[in-house]
Structures are given as C-alpha cells and as structure tokens.
Design a protein around this motif. Sequence first.
Motif, PDB file in Angstrom:
ATOM      1  N   HIS A   1       0.850  -1.194   0.000  1.00 38.86           N
ATOM      2  CA  HIS A   1       0.000   0.000   0.000  1.00 38.86           C
ATOM      3  C   HIS A   1       0.881   1.239   0.000  1.00 38.86           C
ATOM      4  O   HIS A   1       1.856   1.305   0.743  1.00 38.86           O
ATOM      5  CB  HIS A   1      -0.909   0.013   1.233  1.00 38.86           C
ATOM      6  CG  HIS A   1      -1.777   1.222   1.329  1.00 38.86           C
ATOM      7  ND1 HIS A   1      -2.854   1.431   0.494  1.00 38.86           N
ATOM      8  CD2 HIS A   1      -1.724   2.293   2.159  1.00 38.86           C
ATOM      9  CE1 HIS A   1      -3.420   2.593   0.817  1.00 38.86           C
ATOM     10  NE2 HIS A   1      -2.759   3.132   1.812  1.00 38.86           N
ATOM     11  N   THR A   2       0.519   2.203  -0.826  1.00 39.53           N
ATOM     12  CA  THR A   2       1.225   3.490  -0.866  1.00 39.53           C
ATOM     13  C   THR A   2       0.208   4.601  -0.732  1.00 39.53           C
ATOM     14  O   THR A   2      -0.881   4.520  -1.312  1.00 39.53           O
ATOM     15  CB  THR A   2       2.001   3.647  -2.196  1.00 39.53           C
ATOM     16  OG1 THR A   2       2.929   2.562  -2.313  1.00 39.53           O
ATOM     17  CG2 THR A   2       2.760   4.961  -2.246  1.00 39.53           C
TER      18      THR A   2
ATOM     19  N   PRO B   1       5.420  -6.205  -6.331  1.00 42.94           N
ATOM     20  CA  PRO B   1       4.624  -4.964  -6.310  1.00 42.94           C
ATOM     21  C   PRO B   1       3.111  -5.227  -6.278  1.00 42.94           C
ATOM     22  O   PRO B   1       2.407  -4.998  -7.248  1.00 42.94           O
ATOM     23  CB  PRO B   1       5.058  -4.272  -7.604  1.00 42.94           C
ATOM     24  CG  PRO B   1       5.352  -5.393  -8.547  1.00 42.94           C
ATOM     25  CD  PRO B   1       5.909  -6.499  -7.690  1.00 42.94           C
ATOM     26  N   TYR B   2       2.606  -5.685  -5.138  1.00 42.25           N
ATOM     27  CA  TYR B   2       1.161  -5.878  -4.995  1.00 42.25           C
ATOM     28  C   TYR B   2       0.431  -4.544  -4.997  1.00 42.25           C
ATOM     29  O   TYR B   2      -0.714  -4.460  -5.420  1.00 42.25           O
ATOM     30  CB  TYR B   2       0.847  -6.656  -3.718  1.00 42.25           C
ATOM     31  CG  TYR B   2       1.321  -8.085  -3.765  1.00 42.25           C
ATOM     32  CD1 TYR B   2       0.639  -9.027  -4.524  1.00 42.25           C
ATOM     33  CD2 TYR B   2       2.458  -8.491  -3.089  1.00 42.25           C
ATOM     34  CE1 TYR B   2       1.079 -10.344  -4.586  1.00 42.25           C
ATOM     35  CE2 TYR B   2       2.907  -9.802  -3.146  1.00 42.25           C
ATOM     36  CZ  TYR B   2       2.210 -10.720  -3.899  1.00 42.25           C
ATOM     37  OH  TYR B   2       2.647 -12.010  -3.976  1.00 42.25           O
ATOM     38  N   CYS B   3       1.078  -3.495  -4.514  1.00 41.75           N
ATOM     39  CA  CYS B   3       0.485  -2.166  -4.482  1.00 41.75           C
ATOM     40  C   CYS B   3       0.326  -1.641  -5.918  1.00 41.75           C
ATOM     41  O   CYS B   3       1.296  -1.606  -6.673  1.00 41.75           O
ATOM     42  CB  CYS B   3       1.390  -1.229  -3.680  1.00 41.75           C
ATOM     43  SG  CYS B   3       0.977   0.513  -3.863  1.00 41.75           S
ATOM     44  N   PRO B   4      -0.882  -1.226  -6.309  1.00 42.31           N
ATOM     45  CA  PRO B   4      -1.091  -0.733  -7.677  1.00 42.31           C
ATOM     46  C   PRO B   4      -0.223   0.474  -8.031  1.00 42.31           C
ATOM     47  O   PRO B   4       0.213   0.604  -9.174  1.00 42.31           O
ATOM     48  CB  PRO B   4      -2.575  -0.351  -7.709  1.00 42.31           C
ATOM     49  CG  PRO B   4      -3.197  -1.093  -6.583  1.00 42.31           C
ATOM     50  CD  PRO B   4      -2.122  -1.272  -5.544  1.00 42.31           C
ATOM     51  N   PHE B   5       0.055   1.345  -7.069  1.00 43.71           N
ATOM     52  CA  PHE B   5       0.877   2.516  -7.371  1.00 43.71           C
ATOM     53  C   PHE B   5       2.311   2.099  -7.687  1.00 43.71           C
ATOM     54  O   PHE B   5       2.885   2.538  -8.687  1.00 43.71           O
ATOM     55  CB  PHE B   5       0.867   3.531  -6.220  1.00 43.71           C
ATOM     56  CG  PHE B   5       1.703   4.734  -6.540  1.00 43.71           C
ATOM     57  CD1 PHE B   5       1.176   5.763  -7.307  1.00 43.71           C
ATOM     58  CD2 PHE B   5       3.018   4.831  -6.126  1.00 43.71           C
ATOM     59  CE1 PHE B   5       1.943   6.869  -7.651  1.00 43.71           C
ATOM     60  CE2 PHE B   5       3.801   5.928  -6.457  1.00 43.71           C
ATOM     61  CZ  PHE B   5       3.262   6.950  -7.221  1.00 43.71           C
TER      62      PHE B   5
ATOM     63  N   ARG C   1       3.385  -0.849  -8.612  1.00 45.95           N
ATOM     64  CA  ARG C   1       3.340  -1.638  -9.849  1.00 45.95           C
ATOM     65  C   ARG C   1       3.260  -0.722 -11.070  1.00 45.95           C
ATOM     66  O   ARG C   1       3.979  -0.899 -12.044  1.00 45.95           O
ATOM     67  CB  ARG C   1       2.148  -2.599  -9.805  1.00 45.95           C
ATOM     68  CG  ARG C   1       2.081  -3.545 -10.969  1.00 45.95           C
ATOM     69  CD  ARG C   1       1.046  -4.646 -10.761  1.00 45.95           C
ATOM     70  NE  ARG C   1      -0.291  -4.154 -10.470  1.00 45.95           N
ATOM     71  CZ  ARG C   1      -0.909  -4.298  -9.294  1.00 45.95           C
ATOM     72  NH1 ARG C   1      -0.338  -4.916  -8.287  1.00 45.95           N
ATOM     73  NH2 ARG C   1      -2.126  -3.827  -9.129  1.00 45.95           N
ATOM     74  N   GLY C   2       2.415   0.295 -11.016  1.00 45.26           N
ATOM     75  CA  GLY C   2       2.279   1.233 -12.124  1.00 45.26           C
ATOM     76  C   GLY C   2       3.546   2.046 -12.333  1.00 45.26           C
ATOM     77  O   GLY C   2       3.936   2.318 -13.467  1.00 45.26           O
ATOM     78  N   TRP C   3       4.206   2.411 -11.235  1.00 45.43           N
ATOM     79  CA  TRP C   3       5.435   3.194 -11.343  1.00 45.43           C
ATOM     80  C   TRP C   3       6.524   2.363 -12.012  1.00 45.43           C
ATOM     81  O   TRP C   3       7.256   2.858 -12.866  1.00 45.43           O
ATOM     82  CB  TRP C   3       5.872   3.684  -9.966  1.00 45.43           C
ATOM     83  CG  TRP C   3       6.916   4.738 -10.045  1.00 45.43           C
ATOM     84  CD1 TRP C   3       6.729   6.086 -10.129  1.00 45.43           C
ATOM     85  CD2 TRP C   3       8.334   4.545 -10.076  1.00 45.43           C
ATOM     86  NE1 TRP C   3       7.934   6.733 -10.212  1.00 45.43           N
ATOM     87  CE2 TRP C   3       8.935   5.815 -10.183  1.00 45.43           C
ATOM     88  CE3 TRP C   3       9.150   3.419 -10.032  1.00 45.43           C
ATOM     89  CZ2 TRP C   3      10.317   5.989 -10.234  1.00 45.43           C
ATOM     90  CZ3 TRP C   3      10.523   3.587 -10.083  1.00 45.43           C
ATOM     91  CH2 TRP C   3      11.090   4.854 -10.181  1.00 45.43           C
TER      92      TRP C   3
ATOM     93  N   PHE D   1       2.203  -9.634 -12.409  1.00 47.94           N
ATOM     94  CA  PHE D   1       2.052  -8.218 -12.107  1.00 47.94           C
ATOM     95  C   PHE D   1       1.892  -7.371 -13.357  1.00 47.94           C
ATOM     96  O   PHE D   1       1.875  -6.144 -13.282  1.00 47.94           O
ATOM     97  CB  PHE D   1       3.250  -7.735 -11.281  1.00 47.94           C
ATOM     98  CG  PHE D   1       3.337  -8.364  -9.917  1.00 47.94           C
ATOM     99  CD1 PHE D   1       2.415  -8.069  -8.935  1.00 47.94           C
ATOM    100  CD2 PHE D   1       4.350  -9.258  -9.625  1.00 47.94           C
ATOM    101  CE1 PHE D   1       2.482  -8.659  -7.679  1.00 47.94           C
ATOM    102  CE2 PHE D   1       4.445  -9.849  -8.374  1.00 47.94           C
ATOM    103  CZ  PHE D   1       3.498  -9.551  -7.394  1.00 47.94           C
ATOM    104  N   GLY D   2       1.797  -8.010 -14.500  1.00 52.59           N
ATOM    105  CA  GLY D   2       1.611  -7.269 -15.752  1.00 52.59           C
ATOM    106  C   GLY D   2       2.856  -6.511 -16.182  1.00 52.59           C
ATOM    107  O   GLY D   2       2.776  -5.499 -16.859  1.00 52.59           O
TER     108      GLY D   2
END
Length: 106
Positions: free
Chosen positions: A44-45, A77-81, A83-85, A104-105
């Motif tokens: 979580h971020t 990177p379970y956190c979407p932020f 992972r997106g970064w 994680f895509g």
Amino acid sequence: MNPQVTDRPEKSRYEIHADGDGDGTETAGFAEYHLSEGEIAFIHTEIDPRFGGQGLGGLLARGALDDARARGLSVLPYCPFIRGWIGKNPEYAELVPEARRARFGL
C-alpha cells in the motif's frame, strides 16, 4: 529541504518527508511493505492530500526501490501505485523476479 525517503522497519514502511506548513518537515506519505527471506512485498502506498501533485509519490517509489536494489531484495509490487510506477520506469522491472512479472503485468 529536499524530500527525504527513509525506511522505518519498526513500522514496515518507507516514509517520505517534505517541508510542511510549519517549521521543519512532515511525513508526506508512505509505502507499506512486508519483508521476508530476500523479498519485499509492497502492499500500500499513500500520499497525504496536502502534498498531492508534487511528485512525491514517484520520489517515494524510486527511493524505496533503490533501497531494495541496494539490499539485493526481490520486489513483489502488490500495491497498484508501485506496480504502475515500475511499469512507467522499466529499468526497475528487473527487481521483480522474472517468473512473477507476468502476474504483475510487467
């Protein structure tokens, strides 16, 4: 003062500190993690809305991931932020174990 990223292992999170409304710095955000046997899982971020739009989330992600790299940790990177970064900064994808990147895509 420039924003500073620090590991707070007693809280299982990285924090970013930035100049606040008063004198000194304040905790502007954090990235929570779970650490186990050579892996760090970001879960979580969060950036305080008062500090939004200043690029602190990206600085926090970079600081946390640079520290994970320096410590030789694999990143989950379970956190979407986070992972997106990583998706926008592919030079960090190598931190995610190759066999798990598709999950994680990345």
